[in-house]
Design a protein around this motif. Structure first.
Motif, PDB file in Angstrom:
ATOM      1  N   ARG A 294       1.762  51.353  48.012  1.00  0.00           N
ATOM      2  CA  ARG A 294       3.191  51.537  48.325  1.00  0.00           C
ATOM      3  C   ARG A 294       3.653  50.934  48.489  1.00  0.00           C
TER       4      ARG A 294
ATOM      5  N   ARG B 269       5.286  62.158  53.242  1.00  0.00           N
ATOM      6  CA  ARG B 269       4.773  61.235  52.129  1.00  0.00           C
ATOM      7  C   ARG B 269       5.581  60.960  50.550  1.00  0.00           C
TER       8      ARG B 269
ATOM      9  N   ASP C   3       1.794  55.815  57.235  1.00  0.00           N
ATOM     10  CA  ASP C   3       1.342  57.211  57.609  1.00  0.00           C
ATOM     11  C   ASP C   3       1.485  57.705  58.940  1.00  0.00           C
TER      12      ASP C   3
END
Length: 407
Positions: free
Chosen positions: A160, A232, A144
């Protein structure tokens, strides 16, 4: 000066040099394992900011000395705008003279932090990526970019990968060294709490309604700004990732949590972790001094020394637990630890790591308290001294080395 800048003993680091032999601590089965020859080459990214010159060079040479040449494509150093003089021209000169075949140096124009620094290093890589396939890294959205300096990125990439169809695999035979410091020798630009900032982004993107558990623990962060997370969120939607509940149910079922809609019970309770079985409890009394081993300060002080003091059967801070992993734990808090690097140092209290070695003690034969990794016994330095200092020494029959664990 060196300790002030780097939070570890730089004088010792400098004396160690750039090439250092280390013991092979792997299991015997790992030493005998044969790996395929046809493996992909790796690009290894090393980010640094105001690192001690000797520690940085030793890290680089450790990779070069211990990696087969045909597997190592390159090492990419990412200088996150360091301010120390020896990390400028001196580093350039050393790389030019000794490392130019394998090492690339990238210098950031402004402070980016560890997270974006890794991404910058990855963008310069022409081989694979350390620990992860290059294409897979980019397909799943890298890190990120909105996270600052460090903190939380390990959890974010874990959530993730699992939630979006990937896997994280453990390589049992791998060994990674790390310098643990008692404090961070550097701060964040503007003094920002980057851990809170990064954790907020993580919670809002990946934790769904379970983020209420986090806010129940940190209510002061509920209205704090955490930047734009639209990119995101779009990655999660594009990859059709699972819910956080799916993650808890399928990937980490040991982590028992209350309903996300009941923030009055916010604590994540890990029922899967079990401490080793305790074999004995009691005070550790030295037979010569007739005194007990205790913390010099508080038993909760990480890195604190141990000494002998008058025994007190009513004092819970004098109670040691000896478990099946051969750990000695004081007051249920910290483990008796012996530096494997500076074996002349006395033992200290450190967080229990469960890996044996520096925290593995044998108690029994000849009443010795034998430290496995350094091959020496614990002894009282001067039985008549009120300071009560202890030391490590070659094992002999002296009573200064004899201890009893008394309940």
């Amino acid at each position: 000066m060196g300790y002030h800048k780097h939070a570890f003993n730089v004088l010792i680091s400098n004396r160690l040099g750039y090439h250092r032999d280390v013991p092979d601590t792997r299991n015997d089965k790992c030493r005998d394992r044969i790996y395929p020859v046809a493996l992909p080459t790796a690009s290894i990214v090393i980010c640094f900011y105001n690192e001690a010159f000797s520690a940085l060079l030793r890290t680089i040479h450790s990779v070069l000395d211990r990696t087969p040449n045909y597997l190592l494509h390159e090492i990419i150093l990412v200088d996150d705008q360091s301010e120390l003089d020896d990390l400028k021209e001196d580093l350039d000169s050393y790389i030019q003279q000794h490392l130019q075949k394998k090492v690339k140096l990238v210098r950031n124009e402004k402070r980016e932090g560890l997270i974006r620094g890794r991404m910058i290093g990855a963008s310069h890589a022409t081989g694979g990526l350390f620990a992860m396939d290059r294409n897979y890294f980019y397909e799943l959205g890298q890190y990120d970019r909105g996270m600052d300096i460090w903190g939380g990125e390990n959890l974010e990439i874990s959530f993730r990968i699992w939630m979006c169809g990937g896997q994280l695999l453990i390589v049992p035979c791998s060994r990674v060294g790390h310098i643990f410091r008692k404090r961070r020798p550097y701060g964040s630009p503007g003094g920002q709490d980057t851990m809170a900032h990064n954790s907020l982004r993580l919670a809002h993107v990946w934790m769904d309604d379970y983020k209420e558990q986090y806010f129940a623990l940190r209510p002061e962060l509920r209205n704090r700004d955490y930047g734009d997370i639209s990119e995101r969120v779009a990655i999660r939607k594009r990859l059709q990732c699972h819910s956080f509940k799916w993650y808890l149910d399928n990937i980490y079922p040991e982590m028992q949590v209350s309903s996300p809609h009941k923030p009055q019970q916010p604590v994540f309770i890990n029922k899967g972790l079990k401490r080793p079985k305790v074999l004995q409890r009691g005070r550790l009394r030295n037979l010569l001094a007739d005194k007990c081993l205790v913390a010099q300060g508080r038993p909760s002080q990480k890195g604190g020394a141990v000494v002998v003091r008058d025994c007190d059967p009513q004092d819970p801070e004098q109670e040691w637990a000896y478990d099946e992993e051969h750990e000695l734990i004081l007051a249920g808090l910290l483990c008796l630890d012996m530096s494997e690097i500076r074996s002349s140092d006395p033992p200290r209290l450190m967080k229990c790591h469960g890996s044996g070695g520096s925290q593995q003690w044998t108690l029994g034969k000849n009443n010795w308290l034998y430290q496995v990794s350094v091959g020496q016994c614990l002894a009282v330095a001067d039985p008549l001294s009120i300071k009560g200092y202890v030391t490590m020494a070659i094992c002999d029959d002296s009573r200064s080395q004899q201890w009893q664990l008394e309940g």
